[in-house]
Design an enzyme around this catalytic site. Structure first.
Site, PDB file in Angstrom:
ATOM      1  N   PRO A 145      -5.239  -0.474  -6.514  1.00 32.72           N
ATOM      2  CA  PRO A 145      -5.936  -1.677  -6.974  1.00 32.72           C
ATOM      3  C   PRO A 145      -7.037  -2.058  -5.992  1.00 32.72           C
ATOM      4  O   PRO A 145      -6.859  -1.958  -4.774  1.00 32.72           O
ATOM      5  CB  PRO A 145      -4.813  -2.728  -6.996  1.00 32.72           C
ATOM      6  CG  PRO A 145      -3.564  -1.934  -7.219  1.00 32.72           C
ATOM      7  CD  PRO A 145      -3.777  -0.664  -6.441  1.00 32.72           C
ATOM      8  N   SER A 203      -4.189 -22.471   4.718  1.00 33.78           N
ATOM      9  CA  SER A 203      -2.752 -22.177   4.815  1.00 33.78           C
ATOM     10  C   SER A 203      -2.515 -20.702   5.102  1.00 33.78           C
ATOM     11  O   SER A 203      -1.611 -20.092   4.539  1.00 33.78           O
ATOM     12  CB  SER A 203      -2.051 -22.583   3.506  1.00 33.78           C
ATOM     13  OG  SER A 203      -0.661 -22.388   3.580  1.00 33.78           O
ATOM     14  N   ASP A 233       7.964   5.368  -0.194  1.00 32.72           N
ATOM     15  CA  ASP A 233       8.564   6.518   0.492  1.00 32.72           C
ATOM     16  C   ASP A 233       7.983   6.776   1.869  1.00 32.72           C
ATOM     17  O   ASP A 233       8.182   7.842   2.446  1.00 32.72           O
ATOM     18  CB  ASP A 233       8.411   7.775  -0.365  1.00 32.72           C
ATOM     19  CG  ASP A 233       6.963   8.238  -0.509  1.00 32.72           C
ATOM     20  OD1 ASP A 233       6.054   7.449  -0.142  1.00 32.72           O
ATOM     21  OD2 ASP A 233       6.740   9.368  -0.970  1.00 32.72           O
ATOM     22  N   ASP A 248      -6.130 -17.512   2.211  1.00 35.22           N
ATOM     23  CA  ASP A 248      -5.614 -18.743   1.614  1.00 35.22           C
ATOM     24  C   ASP A 248      -6.170 -19.916   2.413  1.00 35.22           C
ATOM     25  O   ASP A 248      -5.626 -20.295   3.449  1.00 35.22           O
ATOM     26  CB  ASP A 248      -4.084 -18.745   1.635  1.00 35.22           C
ATOM     27  CG  ASP A 248      -3.476 -19.905   0.866  1.00 35.22           C
ATOM     28  OD1 ASP A 248      -4.227 -20.642   0.207  1.00 35.22           O
ATOM     29  OD2 ASP A 248      -2.243 -20.070   0.934  1.00 35.22           O
ATOM     30  N   HIS A 268       0.825  -1.213   0.000  1.00 36.56           N
ATOM     31  CA  HIS A 268       0.000   0.000   0.000  1.00 36.56           C
ATOM     32  C   HIS A 268       0.858   1.262   0.000  1.00 36.56           C
ATOM     33  O   HIS A 268       0.452   2.278  -0.573  1.00 36.56           O
ATOM     34  CB  HIS A 268      -0.944  -0.015   1.198  1.00 36.56           C
ATOM     35  CG  HIS A 268      -2.158  -0.870   0.974  1.00 36.56           C
ATOM     36  ND1 HIS A 268      -3.401  -0.355   0.727  1.00 36.56           N
ATOM     37  CD2 HIS A 268      -2.299  -2.211   0.924  1.00 36.56           C
ATOM     38  CE1 HIS A 268      -4.271  -1.333   0.540  1.00 36.56           C
ATOM     39  NE2 HIS A 268      -3.631  -2.476   0.662  1.00 36.56           N
ATOM     40  N   ASP A 269       2.007   1.220   0.608  1.00 38.41           N
ATOM     41  CA  ASP A 269       2.898   2.377   0.573  1.00 38.41           C
ATOM     42  C   ASP A 269       3.428   2.597  -0.841  1.00 38.41           C
ATOM     43  O   ASP A 269       3.352   3.705  -1.384  1.00 38.41           O
ATOM     44  CB  ASP A 269       4.055   2.179   1.543  1.00 38.41           C
ATOM     45  CG  ASP A 269       4.987   3.383   1.592  1.00 38.41           C
ATOM     46  OD1 ASP A 269       4.491   4.534   1.521  1.00 38.41           O
ATOM     47  OD2 ASP A 269       6.210   3.186   1.711  1.00 38.41           O
ATOM     48  N   SER A 275       4.965   7.335   2.730  1.00 35.07           N
ATOM     49  CA  SER A 275       3.889   8.337   2.769  1.00 35.07           C
ATOM     50  C   SER A 275       2.669   7.838   3.527  1.00 35.07           C
ATOM     51  O   SER A 275       1.947   8.619   4.138  1.00 35.07           O
ATOM     52  CB  SER A 275       3.498   8.762   1.350  1.00 35.07           C
ATOM     53  OG  SER A 275       3.103   7.642   0.564  1.00 35.07           O
TER      54      SER A 275
END
Length: 320
Positions: A153, A238, A68, A235, A60-61, A70
């Site tokens: 995304p 797992s 950076d 998952d 996500h950064d 943020s």
């Protein structure tokens, strides 16, 4: 046992003017990576789900202003971490603890952006995934704005939208598949499942790509009009081990997230999924772990700030 990969990083030099390198802090803060590892080990021992959270934090950064730091800034409702696309992102306090220890040892030397990348690496290793070298030398950005995360995304994106968003960051459709497989560890909330389970079509109904044997299980965990904060493993079977079982689940209709399921509904991305299976895949086929390492190192170089383009924050939550 985690595998150790020797990475050839010279191909990335053009992206970073050669200023990111493995062992960047070897002279200025020799214990930097061990300090981060120690903090992450303690956090994961206390809460095993933190490994997935720290891995997600790096993704996500990097996908907003580049890698950076943020997302770490906490300056009110307008800060990036408050963006809709960052819902559920956590692990900030682990980064803060590592930063505090680093500042005590080497004041003003190690960036928050590098801590995020190192913490993700250590989280993967602690989940029985591959160990790998992280090129460091990032500096922290000076911008954090929630509107800049509008194009993250999303689980409801079409496969073409997902591929396009990855291309915009210099990542291929193979990177999309391999990095999505980071869902091999971690959980998601029923909040992200409602439309897929009950409103997939305008008139209602569930996503037909869900395996019929899996649908009742999902609906039992996330009943219609139930508690949206209930969590389920990404998952199946797992959730705490880093492996390629997530790709097997995707192939067999046991994907939890809609975006993961779509990886097997596109010719290009389904070929990537299939490449890790088959009678001879373990001998002649590609290595999932090697490919994942290559992709996450590549992702970790998106939009990095080096030299005078950034700062070394004293606190990861605020600009200097």
């Amino acid at each position: 046992m985690a595998l150790v990969f020797a990475l050839i990083l010279s191909c990335f030099i053009g992206l970073t003017q050669g200023q990111l390198r493995v062992g960047f802090y070897s002279q200025t803060c020799p214990n930097a990576e061990e300090i981060v590892s120690s903090v992450v080990r303690e956090a994961v021992a206390s809460d095993p789900t933190m490994a997935a959270a720290l891995l997600r934090l790096q993704f996500h950064d990097c996908f907003v202003e580049g890698c950076d730091g943020s997302i770490l800034i906490d300056n009110g409702q307008g800060s990036e971490r408050q963006a809709f696309g960052h819902q559920g992102v956590r692990g900030y306090e682990v980064i803060d603890r590592a930063k505090a220890q680093l500042e005590a040892e080497c004041r003003g030397v190690v960036s928050c952006a590098d801590i995020v990348a190192l913490a993700a690496r250590d989280s993967i290793a602690l989940s029985n995934g591959p160990s790998y070298d992280v090129p460091t030398g990032r500096r922290d950005g000076r911008v954090s704005n929630s509107t800049l995360a509008d194009n993250m995304p999303d689980v409801s994106d079409s496969i073409e939208q997902l591929k396009a968003k990855f291309r915009q960051k210099g990542l291929s459709h193979k990177d999309l598949v391999v990095l999505s497989a980071a869902h091999t560890i971690g959980t998601t909330a029923c909040f992200f499942m409602t439309d897929r389970l009950y409103n997939f079509f305008p008139g209602g109904g569930s996503d037909p790509s869900i395996n019929p044997d899996f649908l009742p299980e999902l609906q039992a965990t996330c009943p219609q009009n139930g508690e949206n904060s209930v969590r389920l493993a990404l998952d199946r079977g797992s959730e705490l081990t880093f492996d390629n079982s997530i790709l097997s689940n995707i192939r067999d209709g046991f994907a939890v997230l809609e975006s993961d399921a779509k990886l097997y509904q596109d010719e290009a991305t389904s070929r990537v999924v299939d490449s890790y299976f088959g009678l001879l895949s373990s001998v002649l086929g590609p290595s999932f772990e090697t490919d994942f390492v290559n992709s996450i190192v590549k992702m970790g170089q998106i939009g990095v700030k080096t030299g005078s383009r950034g700062e070394i924050r004293r606190s990861c939550r605020s600009f200097n």
